[in-house]
Motif scaffolding. Structure first.
Motif, PDB file in Angstrom:
ATOM      1  N   HIS A  15      -9.540  -8.369  -3.812  1.00 46.71           N
ATOM      2  CA  HIS A  15     -10.539  -7.361  -4.186  1.00 46.71           C
ATOM      3  C   HIS A  15      -9.992  -5.953  -3.974  1.00 46.71           C
ATOM      4  O   HIS A  15     -10.133  -5.078  -4.819  1.00 46.71           O
ATOM      5  N   ALA A  16      -9.370  -5.755  -2.818  1.00 48.09           N
ATOM      6  CA  ALA A  16      -8.896  -4.410  -2.488  1.00 48.09           C
ATOM      7  C   ALA A  16      -7.797  -3.974  -3.446  1.00 48.09           C
ATOM      8  O   ALA A  16      -7.805  -2.845  -3.955  1.00 48.09           O
ATOM      9  N   LEU A  17      -6.842  -4.868  -3.712  1.00 53.25           N
ATOM     10  CA  LEU A  17      -5.730  -4.488  -4.591  1.00 53.25           C
ATOM     11  C   LEU A  17      -6.184  -4.293  -6.037  1.00 53.25           C
ATOM     12  O   LEU A  17      -5.509  -3.615  -6.815  1.00 53.25           O
ATOM     13  N   LEU A  38       0.841  -1.204   0.000  1.00 55.23           N
ATOM     14  CA  LEU A  38       0.000   0.000   0.000  1.00 55.23           C
ATOM     15  C   LEU A  38       0.877   1.255   0.000  1.00 55.23           C
ATOM     16  O   LEU A  38       0.638   2.213  -0.742  1.00 55.23           O
ATOM     17  N   LEU A  84      -6.568  -3.177   4.257  1.00 59.52           N
ATOM     18  CA  LEU A  84      -6.751  -3.578   2.863  1.00 59.52           C
ATOM     19  C   LEU A  84      -7.697  -4.784   2.772  1.00 59.52           C
ATOM     20  O   LEU A  84      -8.603  -4.843   1.936  1.00 59.52           O
ATOM     21  N   GLY A  91     -11.397  -4.901   1.146  1.00 63.33           N
ATOM     22  CA  GLY A  91     -11.718  -5.895   0.123  1.00 63.33           C
ATOM     23  C   GLY A  91     -12.957  -6.702   0.444  1.00 63.33           C
ATOM     24  O   GLY A  91     -13.571  -7.300  -0.437  1.00 63.33           O
ATOM     25  N   ALA A  95      -2.355   6.057  -1.132  1.00 63.13           N
ATOM     26  CA  ALA A  95      -2.907   4.774  -1.566  1.00 63.13           C
ATOM     27  C   ALA A  95      -4.330   4.585  -1.042  1.00 63.13           C
ATOM     28  O   ALA A  95      -5.227   4.176  -1.779  1.00 63.13           O
ATOM     29  N   LEU A 124       2.541   1.623  -3.397  1.00 62.89           N
ATOM     30  CA  LEU A 124       1.556   2.076  -4.387  1.00 62.89           C
ATOM     31  C   LEU A 124       1.279   3.563  -4.205  1.00 62.89           C
ATOM     32  O   LEU A 124       1.136   4.304  -5.180  1.00 62.89           O
ATOM     33  N   PHE A 149      -9.726   4.526  -1.952  1.00 60.85           N
ATOM     34  CA  PHE A 149     -10.964   3.958  -1.415  1.00 60.85           C
ATOM     35  C   PHE A 149     -11.952   5.033  -0.950  1.00 60.85           C
ATOM     36  O   PHE A 149     -13.003   4.710  -0.405  1.00 60.85           O
ATOM     37  N   ALA A 163      -8.300  -2.397  -6.890  1.00 63.78           N
ATOM     38  CA  ALA A 163      -8.516  -0.950  -7.036  1.00 63.78           C
ATOM     39  C   ALA A 163      -7.327  -0.284  -7.723  1.00 63.78           C
ATOM     40  O   ALA A 163      -7.453   0.807  -8.272  1.00 63.78           O
ATOM     41  N   PHE A 164      -6.150  -0.948  -7.692  1.00 63.38           N
ATOM     42  CA  PHE A 164      -4.951  -0.357  -8.276  1.00 63.38           C
ATOM     43  C   PHE A 164      -4.646  -0.885  -9.680  1.00 63.38           C
ATOM     44  O   PHE A 164      -3.626  -0.547 -10.269  1.00 63.38           O
TER      45      PHE A 164
END
Lengths: 189, 189
Positions: free
Chosen positions: A66-68, A41, B41, B45, B67, A44, B71, A70-71
């Motif tokens: 799922h969260a990653l 994170l 994170l 997710g 980062a 990123l 969200f 987003a990138f």
């Protein structure tokens, strides 16, 4: 506190080497993979691309994926599609799967767009001698100057610890499983 | 390995309590805050909102903030705007700032949309007795049933460890600062 901080500041100012670090998160406690995720994170947020290779199938679940997502393309993800799991029953297949994952790791190490590479549970593959320790450590030591690599998993090999710049041992002081609390979505996976 | 996994599976299956956990990441090593970020994170997710209160000004830098901005409103962030820093020089101001941050923490604990709350470096505020330990531990124990709370920082108080469900001690096995390598963007901040 002021004095300690002043000493710390002086110490930090005296550090002049800038290099990609080889980081190892090991030990029996929680936080080895999540700390690597936190570094992802952070990287990123600094505009770097992150590579992730999972050496254990199913070690990560959908939460972090799922969260990653987003990138987008800024995260290059490789999960071992077959073989080596916590319930391994076929050693030859597992070794082949580990080698394939390691080949992917080498590919990402060579990719100049990647600033941070996470080799999740690589220590498990090394512990079972599914990869050649000398070859792995040698390749990690020969990484590009600016590349940070994080290796996670219990029982890090001494040769890897020797080669690393930063090694953290996560110790299990207290765990909710011993109080009958089950693994929960969003915490364990 | 198969047998150990079978035993683990049986143990996990036997756990039936589902509850929001009080998690403490302490110890002198790296990874306390980054492991909390990794949990953030994971929770994001899983569709949960995350609250973050920083008890030390400047403990986090722009990497993770940038980062997490991906969200949007799903991350509720509160940084102490004044006071308590690593170079504190004004105790009364620091105590006021800690109380303000704790009030924000209580507000986020009461917000039913928050599934995970990170109280970053709260242990430092407790260590310097800038907040009342009994009141803080009592409020954490009285949290909503489904709320997970992560407290980070060195030197966690015994009363907090006692109240926690999961405590991890990050141990410093090896640190690159001792080899003259400086703090680097994307890793330390």
């Amino acid at each position: 506190m002021e004095k300690r901080k002043a000493v710390q500041d002086a110490e930090v100012a005296a550090k002049t080497i800038e290099k990609g670090l080889l980081i190892v998160n090991t030990g029996p406690g929680k936080g080895k993979t999540t700390a690597a995720l936190g570094l992802a994170l952070r990287a990123l947020g600094r505009g770097r691309r992150v590579g992730i290779v999972q050496f254990i199938k199913g070690a990560w679940d959908t939460g972090e994926k799922h969260a990653l997502a987003a990138f987008g393309e800024r995260v290059a993800w490789h999960t071992m599609g077959e073989g080596f799991t916590w319930e391994t029953q076929d050693k030859a297949r597992d070794i082949a799967a580990c080698r394939e994952a390691w080949a992917k790791a080498l590919e990402l190490m060579a990719d100049p767009t990647i600033g941070l590479l996470i080799l999740d549970e690589l220590n498990i593959a090394l512990r079972y001698d599914y990869l050649d320790l000398d070859a792995v450590v040698g390749a990690l030591q020969a990484r590009r100057p600016g590349l940070h690599v994080v290796v996670t998993g219990r029982n890090a090999k001494p040769a890897l610890i020797e080669a690393a710049d930063l090694v953290t041992e996560m110790g299990n002081v207290k765990h909710h499983f011993s109080a009958g609390v089950k693994a929960q979505e969003g915490i364990e996976f």
